[in-house]
Write a protein that holds these residues in place. Structure first.
Motif, PDB file in Angstrom:
ATOM      1  N   VAL A 266       0.819  -1.214   0.000  1.00 39.86           N
ATOM      2  CA  VAL A 266       0.000   0.000   0.000  1.00 39.86           C
ATOM      3  C   VAL A 266       0.855   1.267   0.000  1.00 39.86           C
ATOM      4  N   PRO A 267       1.904   1.378   0.838  1.00 41.45           N
ATOM      5  CA  PRO A 267       2.735   2.589   0.771  1.00 41.45           C
ATOM      6  C   PRO A 267       3.539   2.696  -0.521  1.00 41.45           C
ATOM      7  N   LEU A 268       3.922   1.561  -1.098  1.00 45.85           N
ATOM      8  CA  LEU A 268       4.833   1.569  -2.248  1.00 45.85           C
ATOM      9  C   LEU A 268       4.136   1.731  -3.594  1.00 45.85           C
ATOM     10  N   VAL A 269       2.940   1.181  -3.716  1.00 45.20           N
ATOM     11  CA  VAL A 269       2.273   1.134  -5.023  1.00 45.20           C
ATOM     12  C   VAL A 269       1.249   2.260  -5.122  1.00 45.20           C
ATOM     13  N   SER A 270       1.588   3.246  -5.912  1.00 40.83           N
ATOM     14  CA  SER A 270       0.680   4.389  -6.081  1.00 40.83           C
ATOM     15  C   SER A 270      -0.151   4.286  -7.357  1.00 40.83           C
ATOM     16  N   TYR A 271       0.097   3.232  -8.147  1.00 42.05           N
ATOM     17  CA  TYR A 271      -0.620   3.074  -9.416  1.00 42.05           C
ATOM     18  C   TYR A 271      -2.120   2.949  -9.175  1.00 42.05           C
ATOM     19  N   LYS A 272      -2.891   3.659  -9.949  1.00 40.04           N
ATOM     20  CA  LYS A 272      -4.341   3.619  -9.827  1.00 40.04           C
ATOM     21  C   LYS A 272      -4.962   3.694 -11.208  1.00 40.04           C
ATOM     22  N   THR A 273      -5.934   2.850 -11.452  1.00 45.97           N
ATOM     23  CA  THR A 273      -6.662   2.883 -12.716  1.00 45.97           C
ATOM     24  C   THR A 273      -8.147   2.691 -12.407  1.00 45.97           C
ATOM     25  N   TYR A 274      -8.948   2.666 -13.453  1.00 44.40           N
ATOM     26  CA  TYR A 274     -10.388   2.520 -13.259  1.00 44.40           C
ATOM     27  C   TYR A 274     -10.927   1.406 -14.140  1.00 44.40           C
ATOM     28  N   ILE A 275     -11.817   0.617 -13.575  1.00 46.33           N
ATOM     29  CA  ILE A 275     -12.567  -0.370 -14.349  1.00 46.33           C
ATOM     30  C   ILE A 275     -13.994   0.164 -14.416  1.00 46.33           C
ATOM     31  N   GLY A 276     -14.283   0.861 -15.484  1.00 48.24           N
ATOM     32  CA  GLY A 276     -15.541   1.601 -15.552  1.00 48.24           C
ATOM     33  C   GLY A 276     -15.484   2.726 -14.532  1.00 48.24           C
ATOM     34  N   PRO A 277     -16.486   2.849 -13.661  1.00 51.18           N
ATOM     35  CA  PRO A 277     -16.468   3.902 -12.646  1.00 51.18           C
ATOM     36  C   PRO A 277     -15.723   3.494 -11.371  1.00 51.18           C
ATOM     37  N   LEU A 278     -15.305   2.217 -11.275  1.00 44.37           N
ATOM     38  CA  LEU A 278     -14.700   1.702 -10.049  1.00 44.37           C
ATOM     39  C   LEU A 278     -13.187   1.850 -10.074  1.00 44.37           C
ATOM     40  N   PRO A 279     -12.608   2.401  -8.995  1.00 46.39           N
ATOM     41  CA  PRO A 279     -11.147   2.555  -8.934  1.00 46.39           C
ATOM     42  C   PRO A 279     -10.469   1.225  -8.623  1.00 46.39           C
ATOM     43  N   LEU A 280      -9.255   1.074  -9.102  1.00 44.87           N
ATOM     44  CA  LEU A 280      -8.459  -0.117  -8.811  1.00 44.87           C
ATOM     45  C   LEU A 280      -7.068   0.342  -8.379  1.00 44.87           C
ATOM     46  N   SER A 281      -6.717   0.047  -7.129  1.00 40.96           N
ATOM     47  CA  SER A 281      -5.414   0.441  -6.581  1.00 40.96           C
ATOM     48  C   SER A 281      -5.011  -0.595  -5.538  1.00 40.96           C
ATOM     49  N   ALA A 282      -3.834  -0.428  -4.967  1.00 45.48           N
ATOM     50  CA  ALA A 282      -3.329  -1.418  -3.998  1.00 45.48           C
ATOM     51  C   ALA A 282      -4.270  -1.561  -2.813  1.00 45.48           C
ATOM     52  N   GLU A 283      -4.737  -0.427  -2.261  1.00 45.61           N
ATOM     53  CA  GLU A 283      -5.606  -0.523  -1.084  1.00 45.61           C
ATOM     54  C   GLU A 283      -6.980  -1.087  -1.434  1.00 45.61           C
ATOM     55  N   VAL A 284      -7.457  -0.800  -2.646  1.00 42.05           N
ATOM     56  CA  VAL A 284      -8.754  -1.332  -3.077  1.00 42.05           C
ATOM     57  C   VAL A 284      -8.696  -2.852  -3.179  1.00 42.05           C
ATOM     58  N   VAL A 285      -7.533  -3.384  -3.532  1.00 41.60           N
ATOM     59  CA  VAL A 285      -7.359  -4.843  -3.618  1.00 41.60           C
ATOM     60  C   VAL A 285      -7.090  -5.443  -2.240  1.00 41.60           C
ATOM     61  N   MET A 286      -6.209  -4.798  -1.462  1.00 42.72           N
ATOM     62  CA  MET A 286      -5.727  -5.410  -0.227  1.00 42.72           C
ATOM     63  C   MET A 286      -6.755  -5.413   0.899  1.00 42.72           C
ATOM     64  N   ILE A 287      -7.568  -4.371   1.030  1.00 40.93           N
ATOM     65  CA  ILE A 287      -8.528  -4.343   2.142  1.00 40.93           C
ATOM     66  C   ILE A 287      -9.570  -5.463   2.012  1.00 40.93           C
ATOM     67  N   PRO A 288     -10.192  -5.656   0.846  1.00 37.27           N
ATOM     68  CA  PRO A 288     -11.103  -6.808   0.707  1.00 37.27           C
ATOM     69  C   PRO A 288     -10.389  -8.143   0.901  1.00 37.27           C
ATOM     70  N   LEU A 289      -9.154  -8.241   0.388  1.00 41.74           N
ATOM     71  CA  LEU A 289      -8.391  -9.483   0.540  1.00 41.74           C
ATOM     72  C   LEU A 289      -8.136  -9.784   2.016  1.00 41.74           C
ATOM     73  N   LEU A 290      -7.743  -8.755   2.774  1.00 42.67           N
ATOM     74  CA  LEU A 290      -7.493  -8.930   4.199  1.00 42.67           C
ATOM     75  C   LEU A 290      -8.786  -9.293   4.937  1.00 42.67           C
ATOM     76  N   THR A 291      -9.885  -8.677   4.529  1.00 47.36           N
ATOM     77  CA  THR A 291     -11.178  -8.948   5.164  1.00 47.36           C
ATOM     78  C   THR A 291     -11.603 -10.396   4.941  1.00 47.36           C
ATOM     79  N   ILE A 292     -11.484 -10.858   3.703  1.00 48.88           N
ATOM     80  CA  ILE A 292     -11.839 -12.252   3.387  1.00 48.88           C
ATOM     81  C   ILE A 292     -10.933 -13.214   4.142  1.00 48.88           C
TER      82      ILE A 292
END
Length: 467
Positions: A19-45
């Motif tokens: 999360v601190p290292l990866v600043s890359y961010k893109t969008y899949i339609g209106p939804l953002p995709l970034s390190a924190e967007v991936v990691m928080i759901p992954l950690l929750t699951i």
């Protein structure tokens, strides 16, 4: 083959590093995709699966007060949707908020072992080292330097943002980490080589902070340092007055003093503070423009050089713009005191207000309020702001209780570093919307939750175990 560690452990490790290292961010339609967007759901699951399979256990830390505060603000924010012009940004804002809440509650409640916490610290430390070194390299080689605000800089190549996208965001991250780094360097490690190595990392971060050329962050760093010194127990101080540590401070201060634009930028920061604070005090008589070199101000008592007058004029314009943005947020909150304009709708409604009040217009149809608290108040009203602030009041109550109950050196250092680092974060939110920056806020709640849980779980262990 069965993994030796629970999935939650690996998810936390990845989050602390990526999360601190990866600043890359893109969008899949209106939804953002970034390190924190991936990691928080992954950690929750991972936490849900581990808990169901009894691979993790929960500690006895009382989360009820802050959970109630989180819930109260969420309910108010949902009700504020009735005032929202646009539901899309509102939904995104609510989703981000819930992700921070879930992240914090997981990491503060899961019972990790002491060894696992050490691994977390090492991984985050490696990420911190890479970010700091890259910041220096970025400046030396001119790699994607930020040029916003260069109108006030004459010598600097640009402003460093490393992996945090924006110099202001990066400065806040640096200030969040710096108190713990200096505490580890001067009062925790006793070996001279370990102290100097940790002090070198602290020095790298201070230099990075200077290279962001964020004046508010410089002031916040000094304030955080003073707070840290006030909180340090007297028996810690003797470890901080060793000759090699004092010499290291002298060398660092000398290097910083002669860095490009430091002296003029420091003067500009003091002048900006005088413009914002002193002129608003009761009994302050004049409001003469300092850029003309005439009366009324502390910094205009001596004849000024042409360059200084130009710097003051530039700073004055910046101060006026920032104060105007704050006034816009205040007007929006004052005209919508109960429910605000709807969560996530500040920018949507910005043009309406600068059109209605032309004196608030600074040349943009959309512009951030540059103050997290005014943004919350404008979007959810005074009640929402009170509920939002209650979250951080409870957060600090937790920290203060841990400070007074910490029974060993390492726990004391962790909680003091977190108190000082969090204070700088809260102060810098007076001049920026840092609470609403996903990458930065994820780091804040992830590290805070882990640090709080570590100190809580280790408060009864003897000091000899953590020297």
């Amino acid at each position: 083959m069965r993994l030796q560690q629970p999935f939650t452990y690996y998810a936390v490790i990845l989050s602390l590093f990526l999360v601190p290292l990866v600043s890359y961010k893109t969008y899949i339609g209106p939804l953002p995709l970034s390190a924190e967007v991936v990691m928080i759901p992954l950690l929750t699951i991972a936490a849900i699966v581990d808990y169901a399979q009894k691979r993790i256990a929960l500690n006895d830390f009382n989360i009820k007060p802050i959970a109630v505060a989180f819930l109260l603000y969420f309910i108010i924010a949902v009700i504020s949707l009735t005032q929202a012009v646009s539901l899309a940004p509102a939904a995104m804002e609510l989703a981000r908020y819930l992700s921070y809440v879930v992240l914090f509650l997981i990491v503060v409640k899961v019972r990790f072992t002491r060894e696992q916490y050490i691994h977390f610290a090492k991984v985050f430390g490696l990420s911190v080292l890479i970010i700091g070194v890259y910041g220096i390299v970025q400046y030396i080689f001119g790699i994607s330097l930020n040029t916003a605000g260069l109108y006030a800089l004459k010598e600097a190549k640009g402003r460093v943002d490393s992996t945090l996208v924006n110099p202001n965001y990066y400065a806040s991250f640096l200030n969040f980490v710096i108190p713990t780094l200096v505490l580890l360097a001067v009062v925790y490690f006793k070996d001279k080589k370990a102290q100097l190595l940790m002090f070198a990392l602290y020095g790298i971060y201070v230099i990075n902070l200077v290279l962001t050329y964020t004046r508010a962050a410089w002031v916040a760093m000094i304030g955080g340092f003073v707070l840290m010194v006030l909180l340090i127990p007297k028996d810690f101080i003797k470890n901080a007055v060793r000759p090699h540590i004092l010499l290291s401070f002298v060398v660092l201060l000398t290097v910083v003093y002669f860095m490009p634009d430091v002296q003029s930028r420091t003067y500009s920061a003091l002048y900006a503070m005088e413009k914002i604070l002193v002129r608003n005090l009761p009994g302050h008589v004049t409001d003469t423009d300092h850029s003309q070199g005439e009366g009324g101000g502390f910094f205009t008592q001596e004849p000024e050089e042409e360059g200084k007058a130009e710097d003051e004029a530039t700073t004055s314009r910046a101060v006026v713009s920032r104060v105007t943005l704050w006034k816009t947020g205040w007007v929006m909150m004052k005209e919508n005191p109960i429910l605000g304009v709807g969560i996530g709708n500040y920018l949507v409604r910005y043009k309406d207000y600068v059109t209605k009040y032309p004196e608030l217009y600074i040349g943009h149809d959309q512009y951030s309020v540059h103050n997290s608290y005014l943004k919350v108040g404008a979007e959810t009203g005074f009640i929402g702001l009170a509920a939002f602030l209650a979250i951080y009041v409870i957060y600090y109550v937790y920290l203060l209780r841990l400070y007074f109950s910490a029974a060993n050196r390492l726990s004391k250092i962790v909680v003091i570093g977190l108190i000082a680092g969090s204070a700088t974060f809260m102060v810098q939110n007076l001049s920026n919307n840092l609470i609403f920056i996903p990458q930065l806020n994820t780091i804040f709640w992830l590290v805070s939750g882990l640090a709080i849980a570590f100190v809580h779980q280790n408060k009864e262990k003897p000091a000899s175990m953590q020297q």
